[in-house]
Write an enzyme that holds these catalytic residues in place. Structure first.
Site, mmCIF file in Angstrom:
data_model
loop_
_atom_site.group_PDB
_atom_site.id
_atom_site.type_symbol
_atom_site.label_atom_id
_atom_site.label_comp_id
_atom_site.label_asym_id
_atom_site.label_seq_id
_atom_site.Cartn_x
_atom_site.Cartn_y
_atom_site.Cartn_z
ATOM 1 N N GLU A 1 -1.494 -2.992 -7.937
ATOM 2 C CA GLU A 1 -3.078 -3.841 -7.034
ATOM 3 C C GLU A 1 -3.284 -2.062 -6.925
ATOM 4 O O GLU A 1 -2.872 -1.474 -7.079
ATOM 5 C CB GLU A 1 -2.857 -4.470 -6.134
ATOM 6 N N HIS B 1 -5.366 -5.364 -1.422
ATOM 7 C CA HIS B 1 -5.846 -4.970 -0.195
ATOM 8 C C HIS B 1 -7.188 -6.280 0.315
ATOM 9 O O HIS B 1 -8.095 -5.950 -0.050
ATOM 10 C CB HIS B 1 -6.331 -3.141 -0.149
ATOM 11 N N SER C 1 0.962 -0.891 0.176
ATOM 12 C CA SER C 1 0.183 -0.494 0.278
ATOM 13 C C SER C 1 0.890 0.796 0.348
ATOM 14 O O SER C 1 1.667 1.300 -0.670
ATOM 15 C CB SER C 1 -1.063 0.067 0.766
#
Length: 305
Positions: A200, A270, A105
């Site tokens: 992602e 996630h 992230s």
């Protein structure tokens, strides 16, 4: 002879822990797995949406990297915050420390900076929050992490209908798509040729995913790769005005527009079930219409320290 325990440092470079009791439970779980935990996160020092002031969070990272009893530096959680620290991070010192840095992230910003400035490897993998603090931790996710950092190689496999036939080898890099695009044009964006780029994102509508990938294309980054591998793209909502435009429509367009193969099905993002990927490793990706296998070698491991 007893097996030496793994020293894991927790550093909070972005957001703070939302539940201190759960964090303490996660620390105990690591200890139960034979780890010595060095927790540099100070919950009383949180500032606004961050786990501390910019200087305080940078100090956590520096202390973790300098600790001789630490082998792995794990991000507390994502959120936002590393972008503020990038100009002050001594990436040469991070690489020279020999630590295995792990997270995903927002941590993508640190990982790309490390790769761009030094060529140093890191791991797109679990963070303390919330992979280790869940009521029921995901055994696949944690198993992937331990298997990968112990090395000497790592293999991920999956199924995904409709992928193009691919047999390519190159350096593995990528992470959160929004963070990658955010770094374009900065000293923290790696110039990778012949690589395998994985991405992602969460809470990003398919048109935004398309837009960001087109930005990478127009900036010249995608044309130099051998493949683009999409991980989990979720958390968005389609509206009536999308008029049939959805993820599959976006994917079809990208496969027509991008000059490299675009694959789906990578179990990374996630989500609770997630592979661990060594950034900077040499990866061999083989795929067809039924599934894929990616073998990663040549990255630092616990056994190689």
């Amino acid at each position: 002879m007893s097996t030496p325990k793994i020293g894991i440092a927790i550093a909070a470079l972005g957001g703070y822990a939302l539940d201190q009791a759960k964090l303490e439970r996660g620390v105990e779980r690591l200890r139960a797995q034979g780890c010595v935990v060095h927790n540099y996160y100070e919950p009383d020092h949180k500032f606004q949406r961050f786990a501390g002031s910019d200087a305080g969070r940078l100090a956590q990272l520096n202390a973790a990297a300098a600790d001789p009893d630490v082998q792995v530096v794990m991000a507390l959680r994502g959120g936002y915050g590393i972008s503020r620290l990038l100009p002050e991070i001594d990436f040469e010192a991070m690489a020279a420390s020999g630590k295995l840095f792990v997270g995903y992230s927002d941590f993508t910003a640190f990982q790309m900076g490390l790769l761009a400035r030094t060529g140093g490897a890191s791991f797109a993998g679990p963070m303390m929050c919330d992979d280790f603090i869940r009521d029921v931790p995901n055994p696949f996710t944690l198993g992937q992490f331990w298997d990968c950092i112990r090395g000497p190689s790592h293999v991920v496999r999956g199924t995904a209908a409709g992928n193009p036939a691919v047999d390519v080898t190159g350096p593995l890099w990528g992470g959160n798509l929004a963070m990658l695009v955010h770094l374009l044009g900065t000293p923290y964006f790696p110039e990778i040729d012949g690589g395998i780029l994985f991405v992602e994102d969460v809470n990003e509508h398919p048109y935004r995913i398309e837009r960001m990938l087109l930005q990478l294309l127009h900036a010249g980054a995608i044309g130099r790769q051998k493949a683009v591998f999409l991980g989990d793209i979720s958390g968005y909502k389609l509206g009536a005005n999308d008029n049939g435009y959805d993820f599959d429509t976006m994917l079809a367009y990208l496969r027509e527009r991008l000059p490299v193969p675009v694959l789906t099905g990578l179990e990374f993002g996630h989500v609770q079930r997630r592979v661990t990927l060594p950034l900077g490793a040499q990866a061999h990706l083989v795929a067809d219409a039924n599934g894929y296998e990616m073998t990663m070698t040549g990255y630092p491991t616990l056994s190689g320290r």
